[in-house]
Design a protein around this motif. Structure first.
Motif, PDB file in Angstrom:
ATOM      1  N   SER A 146       0.812  -1.216   0.000  1.00 20.00           N
ATOM      2  CA  SER A 146       0.000   0.000   0.000  1.00 20.00           C
ATOM      3  C   SER A 146       0.846   1.267   0.000  1.00 20.00           C
ATOM      4  N   SER A 147       2.158   1.134  -0.238  1.00 20.47           N
ATOM      5  CA  SER A 147       3.024   2.316  -0.188  1.00 20.47           C
ATOM      6  C   SER A 147       2.845   3.204  -1.407  1.00 20.47           C
ATOM      7  N   VAL A 165      15.284   4.454  -0.340  1.00 27.24           N
ATOM      8  CA  VAL A 165      13.938   4.407  -0.895  1.00 27.24           C
ATOM      9  C   VAL A 165      13.102   3.298  -0.266  1.00 27.24           C
ATOM     10  N   ARG A 166      13.751   2.279   0.272  1.00 21.20           N
ATOM     11  CA  ARG A 166      13.008   1.183   0.895  1.00 21.20           C
ATOM     12  C   ARG A 166      12.190   1.667   2.086  1.00 21.20           C
ATOM     13  N   ALA A 167      12.659   2.719   2.731  1.00 20.38           N
ATOM     14  CA  ALA A 167      11.972   3.250   3.914  1.00 20.38           C
ATOM     15  C   ALA A 167      11.028   4.395   3.556  1.00 20.38           C
ATOM     16  N   ILE A 168      10.413   4.327   2.382  1.00 16.34           N
ATOM     17  CA  ILE A 168       9.563   5.432   1.910  1.00 16.34           C
ATOM     18  C   ILE A 168       8.415   5.716   2.874  1.00 16.34           C
ATOM     19  N   GLN A 169       7.878   4.671   3.501  1.00 18.16           N
ATOM     20  CA  GLN A 169       6.767   4.899   4.425  1.00 18.16           C
ATOM     21  C   GLN A 169       7.206   5.727   5.629  1.00 18.16           C
ATOM     22  N   GLY A 170       8.378   5.398   6.175  1.00 15.69           N
ATOM     23  CA  GLY A 170       8.895   6.172   7.297  1.00 15.69           C
ATOM     24  C   GLY A 170       9.281   7.578   6.904  1.00 15.69           C
ATOM     25  N   ALA A 171       9.846   7.737   5.701  1.00 17.14           N
ATOM     26  CA  ALA A 171      10.234   9.061   5.221  1.00 17.14           C
ATOM     27  C   ALA A 171       9.006   9.942   4.994  1.00 17.14           C
ATOM     28  N   SER A 210      12.985  -2.106  -4.249  1.00 16.58           N
ATOM     29  CA  SER A 210      14.044  -2.205  -3.250  1.00 16.58           C
ATOM     30  C   SER A 210      13.761  -3.323  -2.255  1.00 16.58           C
ATOM     31  N   SER A 211      12.522  -3.421  -1.792  1.00 16.56           N
ATOM     32  CA  SER A 211      12.166  -4.488  -0.859  1.00 16.56           C
ATOM     33  C   SER A 211      12.331  -5.859  -1.498  1.00 16.56           C
ATOM     34  N   ASN A 212      11.955  -5.971  -2.768  1.00 16.81           N
ATOM     35  CA  ASN A 212      12.088  -7.247  -3.474  1.00 16.81           C
ATOM     36  C   ASN A 212      13.545  -7.707  -3.559  1.00 16.81           C
ATOM     37  N   GLU A 213      14.458  -6.749  -3.534  1.00 12.88           N
ATOM     38  CA  GLU A 213      15.875  -7.106  -3.616  1.00 12.88           C
ATOM     39  C   GLU A 213      16.325  -7.938  -2.422  1.00 12.88           C
ATOM     40  N   ALA A 248      10.207   1.714  -3.902  1.00 13.32           N
ATOM     41  CA  ALA A 248      10.257   1.039  -2.606  1.00 13.32           C
ATOM     42  C   ALA A 248       9.950  -0.439  -2.764  1.00 13.32           C
ATOM     43  N   THR A 249       8.985  -0.759  -3.613  1.00 13.44           N
ATOM     44  CA  THR A 249       8.634  -2.160  -3.857  1.00 13.44           C
ATOM     45  C   THR A 249       9.808  -2.913  -4.473  1.00 13.44           C
TER      46      THR A 249
END
Length: 371
Positions: A154-155, A256-262, A163-166, A160-161
């Motif tokens: 839901s981001s 970019v992986r922490a886009i939700q926190g940013a 990056s997380s997949n990596e 970010a998606t």
């Protein structure tokens, strides 16, 4: 004579100004809910109780006329909508949690304050003992997050998606995928209504934990093979889920992986800055409900893991982050920016009179109050 002169001199000194809270930003997780693996997820009665209990504490601490740290100028009983901003993503669990929390923050006004006299003399009584209606705005991201098994689902950020997949191609992930295979297969008697031999793996660490967590709360004596869920087994399920989600939410070398926190940090900064620069027209209190992924990625960005390793875990239901805007100067007139500071507090799980938010330093600082 000397003693008398000394007393008189001390009396002439200005008294130290007690700390005043000028504004507040609360980021809150939803209460107990049904499992992600059986959508749509819904807030349970227990979850409603959790957020209501938390809301009651925040009222007693920051809102009521007898509050220990009452926000300067806040209306204690009849809500002034201009003083309060509340938001949550378009999600059943998060919207319901926000409403439950707000109903405790500003409870029904009760008899004597729940009536209005019209011009023609008719007396109208408000429903539900003067229940106070507080709008909950739709947050721009995080919609249906509690129905999504994927942390970045839901981001709304493709970067970010990606990056997380990596993470799924790292040695850490591959080692755990292989080394925990037998462990997850051993859980199948408890989860085979939802998972099978190909999906009961570390790849689904969080949704497996989530399903067992919900079952252990609501069906502790009758879900499949419940006797297999020993304390040590459940602890391992949770520890693996914590590790899985941390790595999907944050990586120091991939911001970019922490886009939700940013995104959350930017929203907090914008809201508190508005309180400082436009105190008469901006909300004094901001309340936002969101999913655990925002907590996790913010913890990483804010450098909280070295402060306390507990920040590595997924925040429990009804957890809360609190950002206090404080001053030691007089609140009237509104203090200059250089006289204002920010304090961060966090509580894991439901906040109550017996368990309250603690202050922690942010961004590698030593002090818990940031100028």
């Amino acid at each position: 004579m000397l003693s008398q002169a000394l007393l008189l001199a001390c009396a002439a000194l200005p008294l130290a100004q007690a700390e005043t809270v000028l504004g507040l930003y609360i980021f809150h997780r939803h209460g107990d809910r049904t499992a992600k693996a059986t959508p749509p997820a819904n807030l349970t009665d227990f979850g409603y109780q959790e957020v209501f209990t938390s809301g009651t504490w925040f009222r007693d601490q920051y809102i009521s006329s007898t509050a220990a740290s009452q926000i300067s100028g806040i209306e204690p009983d009849l809500v002034k909508l201009g003083q309060l901003s509340a938001s949550a993503p378009l999600d059943n669990v998060l919207q319901s949690s926000a409403i439950g929390f707000l109903s405790a923050l500003y409870p029904p006004v009760g008899s004597g304050m729940d009536t209005e006299t019209l011009r023609n003399g008719t007396v109208v009584q408000a429903p539900l003992n003067g229940f106070q209606l507080i709008p909950v705005e739709i947050a721009t991201s995080g919609g249906n997050s509690e129905d999504s098994a994927w942390l970045q689902g839901s981001s709304g950020c493709a970067g970010a998606t990606t990056s997380s997949n990596e993470y799924f191609y790292t040695p850490d992930y591959m080692d755990l995928l292989n080394s925990t295979m037998d462990f997850y297969q051993g859980l199948l008697p408890m989860i085979n209504g939802t998972f099978n031999t190909s999906t009961a793996t570390f790849k689904n660490a969080y949704t497996i934990f989530d399903l067992l967590n919900v079952a252990s709360i609501h069906n502790s004596t009758n879900f499949n093979a419940s006797t297999l869920l020993t304390p040590s087994t459940f602890s391992q399920v949770r520890t693996l889920a914590d590790h899985h989600e941390w790595n999907l939410a944050y990586n120091a070398s991939a911001p970019v992986r922490a886009i939700q926190g940013a995104t959350l940090a930017a929203q907090i900064l914008q809201a508190l800055n508005a309180t400082v620069t436009s105190p008469k027209s901006s909300p004094k209190l901001n309340v936002q409900f969101g999913a655990y992924g925002s907590f996790t990625s913010f913890f990483g960005l804010a450098g909280l893991l070295p402060v306390n390793t507990d920040f590595y875990g997924v925040a429990d239901y009804a957890s809360a982050m609190v950002f206090e805007l404080v001053t030691n100067s007089s609140a009237t007139p509104f203090p200059a920016p250089e006289d204002i500071a920010v304090r961060f507090r966090f509580h894991n799980g439901t906040t109550s009179n017996i368990s309250t938010p603690a202050a922690y330093p942010l961004f590698g600082q030593q002090a818990t109050v940031l100028p």
